[in-house]
Design an enzyme around this catalytic site. Structure first.
Site, PDB file in Angstrom:
ATOM      1  CB  ALA A   8      12.440  29.014  41.736  1.00 25.27           C
ATOM      2  CG  LEU A  58      13.343  14.859  37.556  1.00 30.68           C
ATOM      3  CD1 LEU A  58      14.276  13.979  38.389  1.00 30.68           C
ATOM      4  CD2 LEU A  58      11.995  14.995  38.240  1.00 30.68           C
ATOM      5  N   GLY A  59      13.345  19.425  37.233  1.00 30.93           N
ATOM      6  CA  GLY A  59      13.876  20.782  37.381  1.00 30.93           C
ATOM      7  C   GLY A  59      12.949  21.830  36.832  1.00 30.93           C
ATOM      8  CB  VAL A  99       2.612  46.065  20.751  1.00 31.36           C
ATOM      9  CG1 VAL A  99       3.147  45.458  19.461  1.00 31.36           C
ATOM     10  CG2 VAL A  99       3.696  46.878  21.441  1.00 31.36           C
ATOM     11  CG  HIS A 119      34.372  50.754  55.325  1.00 26.11           C
ATOM     12  ND1 HIS A 119      33.619  51.564  54.518  1.00 26.11           N
ATOM     13  CD2 HIS A 119      35.655  51.206  55.232  1.00 26.11           C
ATOM     14  CE1 HIS A 119      34.405  52.471  53.962  1.00 26.11           C
ATOM     15  NE2 HIS A 119      35.651  52.281  54.387  1.00 26.11           N
ATOM     16  CB  ILE A 144      10.680  37.626  31.945  1.00 30.40           C
ATOM     17  CG1 ILE A 144      10.346  36.663  33.079  1.00 30.40           C
ATOM     18  CG2 ILE A 144      11.203  36.839  30.739  1.00 30.40           C
ATOM     19  CD1 ILE A 144       9.209  35.710  32.770  1.00 30.40           C
TER      20      ILE A 144
END
Length: 465
Positions: free
Chosen positions: A316, A38-39, A237, A445, A184
């Site tokens: 997400a 999970l996740g 590339v 400030h 990324i």
């Protein structure tokens, strides 16, 4: 075996577990199918582990420059084993938290691969839950994404890596090539450079970070070069090959580049393998994403899709928003669709980048008569105090009749902790606030957030600094 539920969610990443939690909170009987942890990507091989290792890099950087603040410390040494252990501890703790939340809301968790069939049924197989069929009033597909690769680059997880692989390294490379100058790639370039690697970023597009305003991308590129990161834009590339202990990259029109590690960061693609979309009659677009309407409904009645499996920003927090949208829609609550043009973006490189809404260029292309304001970190007291003066805040607004600023169209930032400062800009853009309205807000400030206030204030035609 058959089981009936109000909602079945296939996939336990941010979009999936958010839909399950929100649906359960609304009183729905929810089942979730997940074969892995999970996740999802965010928790295990994305947002959380990446930011944890970037924080390790920040601590290293702080200690290395402690002398500027009158603190005498020895040269820092990186222990990647300890860093990875801390990263895993945080991931495990968050994973446990998600599991407990789902359990507490009585979500039925099923271990296995989910496959969509006719009449909103999901077959589950290949896991500890055994062979089971779930019948539901509604189904949400949230199976996420996997890293894209490049032809000519055989990923082995050690010398040629994806972003997933890099997050588990136990030794730092001396020389690394990052293919991809998006969010990324730039985060990993920053991470490796801070910890002592020699880094080259290779980007095919004309510049890095194409979604951000050009002024922001330009300053980030300069900051990277000051730290020794080589940034090459507009390069192709073609392939790579082993050359003894090194890897040589064939870069069109350039000499070969020899490195120890290549990290391919060219985006992610939807994960739909084994999901049964074709058999069930769910349409996909030309890129393999599940096709949906503005409410994330697929071509199959009662079936929705959220997160990286659809062609929306792969973030997400966008998946969270889509999950809430879908649950509200299936409950008949007539929600407002997600405004994808105005979602917040955050890149945790050093310096950080955060933005929302139009760039100056895109606002002009959209037909707006714009006025802009830029304030730099160099004159900000808090930035001087913390020793982080590379940065700027840029506000893009419609031009009023008198030449000052009207509605705020975009806010783009680069600098220390701007990911924590974007909130004001996000609210201003999404509430369609005007420059005169926002200019009246008092900024504390000394803070770096004063820069946003100063940028807006100057668009009224009168400024303090």
């Amino acid at each position: 075996m058959s089981s009936d539920h109000d909602l079945v969610v296939v996939g336990g990443g941010p979009g999936g577990y958010a839909a399950a939690l929100y649906g359960a909170a609304a009183g729905l009987d929810v089942a979730m199918v997940e074969k892995q942890k999970l996740g999802g990507t965010c928790l295990h091989v994305g947002c959380i582990p990446a930011k944890e290792l970037l924080e390790t890099a920040a601590v290293y950087r702080t200690v290395a420059h402690a002398g500027r603040f009158g603190i005498t410390a020895g040269a820092p040494v990186v222990d990647m084993g300890a860093a990875q252990a801390r990263k895993q501890q945080i991931v495990d703790q968050l994973h446990k938290g998600v599991s407990k939340l789902l359990e507490g809301r009585k979500v039925t968790l099923l271990d296995g691969w989910g496959s969509l069939e006719a009449d909103r049924t999901v077959s589950v197989s290949g896991g500890e839950s055994g062979e089971i069929t779930l019948a539901a009033d509604h189904v949400i597909l949230a199976t996420g994404s996997v890293p894209r690769t490049l032809p000519g680059f055989e990923v082995d997880g050690e010398r040629i890596m994806t972003s997933d692989d890099l997050l588990s390294i136990t030794a730092l490379p001396k020389r690394a090539a990052i293919i991809g100058g998006g969010a990324i790639g730039l985060e990993f370039a920053s991470l490796l450079a801070d910890l002592g690697s020699e880094v080259t970023v290779l980007e095919a597009l004309p510049r890095i970070l194409m979604g951000a305003d050009n002024d922001v991308a330009r300053l980030l590129g300069r900051a990277f070069r000051k730290r020794g990161i080589e940034v090459r834009s507009g390069v192709t590339v073609n392939s790579c090959r082993s050359a003894g202990d090194a890897i040589e990259l064939d870069i069109e029109g350039n000499d070969p580049l020899a490195v120890d590690v290549v990290v391919v960061c060219v985006g992610r693609q939807p994960f739909t393998d084994g999901l049964g979309l074709d058999t069930a009659g769910v349409k996909k677009d030309e890129g393999g994403y599940v096709a949906v309407d503005e409410y994330c409904q697929t071509s199959l009645p009662g079936v929705y899709a959220v997160g990286d499996v659809i062609r929306t920003p792969q973030l997400a927090h966008v998946a969270f928003a889509e999950a809430i949208l879908v649950v509200k829609h299936l409950l008949g609550e007539s929600p407002t669709p997600v405004d994808y043009a105005n979602v917040p973006w955050a890149i945790y490189s050093h310096p950080e980048v955060a933005f929302v809404g139009h760039t100056e260029e895109s606002a002009i292309e959209a037909g707006h008569n714009v006025v802009t304001s830029v304030h730099r970190f160099t004159g900000n007291g808090r930035a001087m105090i913390v020793g982080e003066t590379d940065g700027l805040v840029k506000v893009i607004a419609e031009r009023s009749v008198d030449g000052t600023g009207g509605r705020i169209l975009g806010v783009h930032m680069v600098g220390s902790w701007v990911t924590e400062q974007l909130g004001q800009g996000y609210l201003a853009v999404n509430w369609e606030a005007t420059v005169p309205e926002v200019a009246e807000f008092i900024q504390p400030h000394p803070t770096m957030s004063e820069l946003f206030g100063e940028s807006v204030l100057s668009l009224t035609g009168r400024a303090l600094h």
